[in-house]
Design an enzyme around this catalytic site. Structure first.
Site, PDB file in Angstrom:
ATOM      1  N   SER A 179     -68.291 -50.346   5.644  1.00 46.04           N
ATOM      2  CA  SER A 179     -67.520 -49.776   4.666  1.00 46.04           C
ATOM      3  C   SER A 179     -66.953 -51.117   3.986  1.00 46.04           C
ATOM      4  CB  SER A 179     -65.857 -49.908   5.557  1.00 46.04           C
ATOM      5  OG  SER A 179     -65.031 -49.559   4.693  1.00 46.04           O
ATOM      6  N   TYR A 184     -60.139 -53.238  11.469  1.00 51.45           N
ATOM      7  CA  TYR A 184     -61.012 -52.689  11.565  1.00 51.45           C
ATOM      8  C   TYR A 184     -61.706 -53.446  10.458  1.00 51.45           C
ATOM      9  CZ  TYR A 184     -63.256 -48.323   8.578  1.00 51.45           C
ATOM     10  OH  TYR A 184     -64.119 -48.181   8.115  1.00 51.45           O
TER      11      TYR A 184
HETATM   12  N1  LIG Z   1     -64.416 -42.145   5.191  1.00 56.32           N
HETATM   13  C1  LIG Z   1     -64.403 -43.289   4.699  1.00 56.32           C
HETATM   14  O1  LIG Z   1     -63.840 -43.230   3.964  1.00 56.32           O
HETATM   15  C2  LIG Z   1     -65.037 -44.225   5.091  1.00 56.32           C
HETATM   16  C3  LIG Z   1     -65.017 -45.406   3.947  1.00 56.32           C
HETATM   17  C4  LIG Z   1     -65.809 -46.164   4.277  1.00 56.32           C
HETATM   18  C5  LIG Z   1     -66.501 -46.353   6.183  1.00 56.32           C
HETATM   19  N2  LIG Z   1     -66.631 -45.104   6.730  1.00 56.32           N
HETATM   20  C6  LIG Z   1     -66.971 -45.466   8.217  1.00 56.32           C
HETATM   21  O2  LIG Z   1     -68.341 -43.992   7.750  1.00 56.32           O
HETATM   22  C7  LIG Z   1     -68.274 -43.985   9.723  1.00 56.32           C
HETATM   23  C8  LIG Z   1     -67.888 -42.347   9.627  1.00 56.32           C
HETATM   24  O3  LIG Z   1     -66.330 -42.221   9.396  1.00 56.32           O
HETATM   25  P1  LIG Z   1     -66.037 -40.609   8.870  1.00 56.32           P
HETATM   26  O4  LIG Z   1     -65.049 -40.872   7.969  1.00 56.32           O
HETATM   27  O5  LIG Z   1     -67.298 -39.572   8.885  1.00 56.32           O
HETATM   28  O6  LIG Z   1     -65.054 -40.138   9.949  1.00 56.32           O
HETATM   29  P2  LIG Z   1     -65.045 -39.487  11.192  1.00 56.32           P
HETATM   30  O7  LIG Z   1     -63.825 -39.879  11.865  1.00 56.32           O
HETATM   31  O8  LIG Z   1     -65.408 -37.802  10.410  1.00 56.32           O
HETATM   32  O9  LIG Z   1     -66.123 -39.504  12.399  1.00 56.32           O
HETATM   33  C9  LIG Z   1     -66.435 -40.592  12.730  1.00 56.32           C
HETATM   34  C10 LIG Z   1     -67.143 -39.832  14.194  1.00 56.32           C
HETATM   35  O10 LIG Z   1     -67.219 -40.656  15.486  1.00 56.32           O
HETATM   36  C11 LIG Z   1     -67.349 -40.026  16.546  1.00 56.32           C
HETATM   37  N3  LIG Z   1     -66.966 -41.649  17.988  1.00 56.32           N
HETATM   38  C12 LIG Z   1     -66.105 -42.283  17.881  1.00 56.32           C
HETATM   39  N4  LIG Z   1     -66.323 -43.474  18.452  1.00 56.32           N
HETATM   40  C13 LIG Z   1     -67.099 -43.177  19.504  1.00 56.32           C
HETATM   41  C14 LIG Z   1     -67.850 -43.601  20.264  1.00 56.32           C
HETATM   42  N5  LIG Z   1     -66.956 -44.540  21.030  1.00 56.32           N
HETATM   43  N6  LIG Z   1     -68.910 -42.939  20.270  1.00 56.32           N
HETATM   44  C15 LIG Z   1     -69.720 -42.106  20.042  1.00 56.32           C
HETATM   45  N7  LIG Z   1     -69.183 -41.139  18.280  1.00 56.32           N
HETATM   46  C16 LIG Z   1     -67.901 -41.724  18.608  1.00 56.32           C
HETATM   47  C17 LIG Z   1     -65.854 -39.011  15.992  1.00 56.32           C
HETATM   48  O11 LIG Z   1     -65.798 -38.941  17.581  1.00 56.32           O
HETATM   49  C18 LIG Z   1     -66.492 -38.544  14.553  1.00 56.32           C
HETATM   50  O12 LIG Z   1     -67.808 -37.689  15.092  1.00 56.32           O
HETATM   51  C19 LIG Z   1     -67.404 -44.979  10.332  1.00 56.32           C
HETATM   52  O13 LIG Z   1     -67.885 -46.212  10.819  1.00 56.32           O
HETATM   53  C20 LIG Z   1     -65.710 -45.132   9.238  1.00 56.32           C
HETATM   54  O14 LIG Z   1     -66.199 -46.578   9.495  1.00 56.32           O
HETATM   55  C21 LIG Z   1     -65.821 -44.129   7.163  1.00 56.32           C
END
Ligand SMILES: NC(=O)c1ccc[n+]([C@@H]2O[C@H](COP(=O)([O-])OP(=O)(O)OC[C@H]3O[C@@H](n4cnc5c(N)ncnc54)[C@H](O)[C@@H]3O)[C@@H](O)[C@H]2O)c1
Length: 278
Positions: free
Chosen positions: A169, A182
């Site tokens: 991130s 985080y």
């Molecule tokens: N959306 C953003 O703005 C953003 C920005 C930077 C980084 N990220 C990173 O991107 C990645 C995806 O995030 P997103 O925004 O799509 O979030 P999201 O919540 O839509 O998706 C995350 C997914 O991970 C799954 N998950 C959570 N804990 C788990 C576990 N213990 N085992 C298996 N699966 C698990 C959830 O069920 C979900 O389907 C994350 O690592 C997040 O930190 C997101």
């Protein structure tokens, strides 16, 4: 963009947001997908969406914080598809929104277990498998710091035997007020990525990270809902004046895993609408 036909991509957290869109994009480009996800109904929905667009996918229930579960999930992948070409360690949680002193030991441990443990165990299981698929004749010399393995002509010029992308991130390259655990977890993901990339570069496994800024997904919707005006404040932080789309992150991940990327490893690519340029 090159095709991923006959390649097997294992994607954690592919039941939602960035993971789901990445799974759909890999499937569209010809890969067979393993949706490794803790949320079964969402994971199965991704599989259905892939099948509806004519792709091939299976669901494996997996909590990435549990090393045994992720190890078994990779084994199951190999049992079904015979190999593993691509590992995308994307599953993560945002954790509690609050200052350092408001974060509990439990908050900290949970986020580290999923966001860091998931990437650590994920890479262990994936690399262990990828090494068994290694072309014969590649060097296995020591890759300790200072011993720049990338200078060898052995890893250069070969299509990678394995490709891994870890989802960090922008909070992994700068502080994130109200999100210390985080931010710490996402910094750790980059440390793991760089180290593993150096350790396995001679084994022809390319390992990179992506660092998205706010990207439309259920995780960000949750953050937006924590305070009135939050969305506008977040938007203003980004020089392009908008959030990213999950497709924009997915395309970077696909390129990192493609044969077009023959020389990039150990990088943390910022997908941030210009944020870190300032
Ligand atoms: N959306 C953003 O703005 C953003 C920005 C930077 C980084 N990220 C990173 O991107 C990645 C995806 O995030 P997103 O925004 O799509 O979030 P999201 O919540 O839509 O998706 C995350 C997914 O991970 C799954 N998950 C959570 N804990 C788990 C576990 N213990 N085992 C298996 N699966 C698990 C959830 O069920 C979900 O389907 C994350 O690592 C997040 O930190 C997101």
């Amino acid at each position: 963009m090159s095709t991923f036909t006959n390649q097997i991509a294992f994607i954690t957290g592919a039941g939602s947001g960035i993971g789901r869109v990445t799974a759909l994009a890999f499937a569209k480009a010809g890969a067979s997908i393993v949706v490794a996800e803790i949320n079964e109904s969402n994971g199965r929905e991704t599989v259905e969406q892939i099948q509806q667009q004519g792709g091939n996918a299976i669901f494996i229930s997996c909590d990435v914080a549990d090393s045994e579960q992720i190890e078994k999930a990779v084994q199951q992948t190999v049992n079904v598809f015979g190999r593993l070409d691509i590992g995308i360690n994307n599953a993560g949680i945002g954790g509690k929104f609050g200052r350092l002193l408001d974060q509990t030991k439990q908050d900290f441990n949970q986020i580290m277990a999923i966001n860091v443990g998931g990437v650590f165990y994920g890479m262990q299981a994936q690399i262990r498998q990828m090494l068994t698929q290694k072309e014969k004749g590649h060097s296995t010399e020591d890759h300790s710091i200072g011993n720049h393995p990338g200078r060898s002509n052995l890893a250069g010029g070969h299509p990678a035997q394995g490709k891994i992308v870890n989802v960090s991130s922008i909070a992994g390259v700068r502080g994130m007020p109200m999100g210390a655990p985080y931010s710490a977890s996402k910094h750790a993901v980059i440390g793991l990525t760089k180290t593993a990339a150096l350790e396995y570069v001679r084994h022809n496994i390319r390992i990179n990270a992506v660092c998205p800024v706010y990207t439309h997904s259920p995780m960000v919707d949750e953050l937006i809902s924590t305070a009135p005006g939050m969305e506008e404040r977040m938007r203003r932080m980004v020089p392009m004046g908008r959030f990213g789309q999950p497709e924009e992150v997915a395309q970077a991940i696909l390129w990192l895993c493609s044969d077009e990327n023959s020389f990039v490893t150990g990088q943390a690519i910022q997908i941030d609408g210009g944020l870190m340029a300032g």
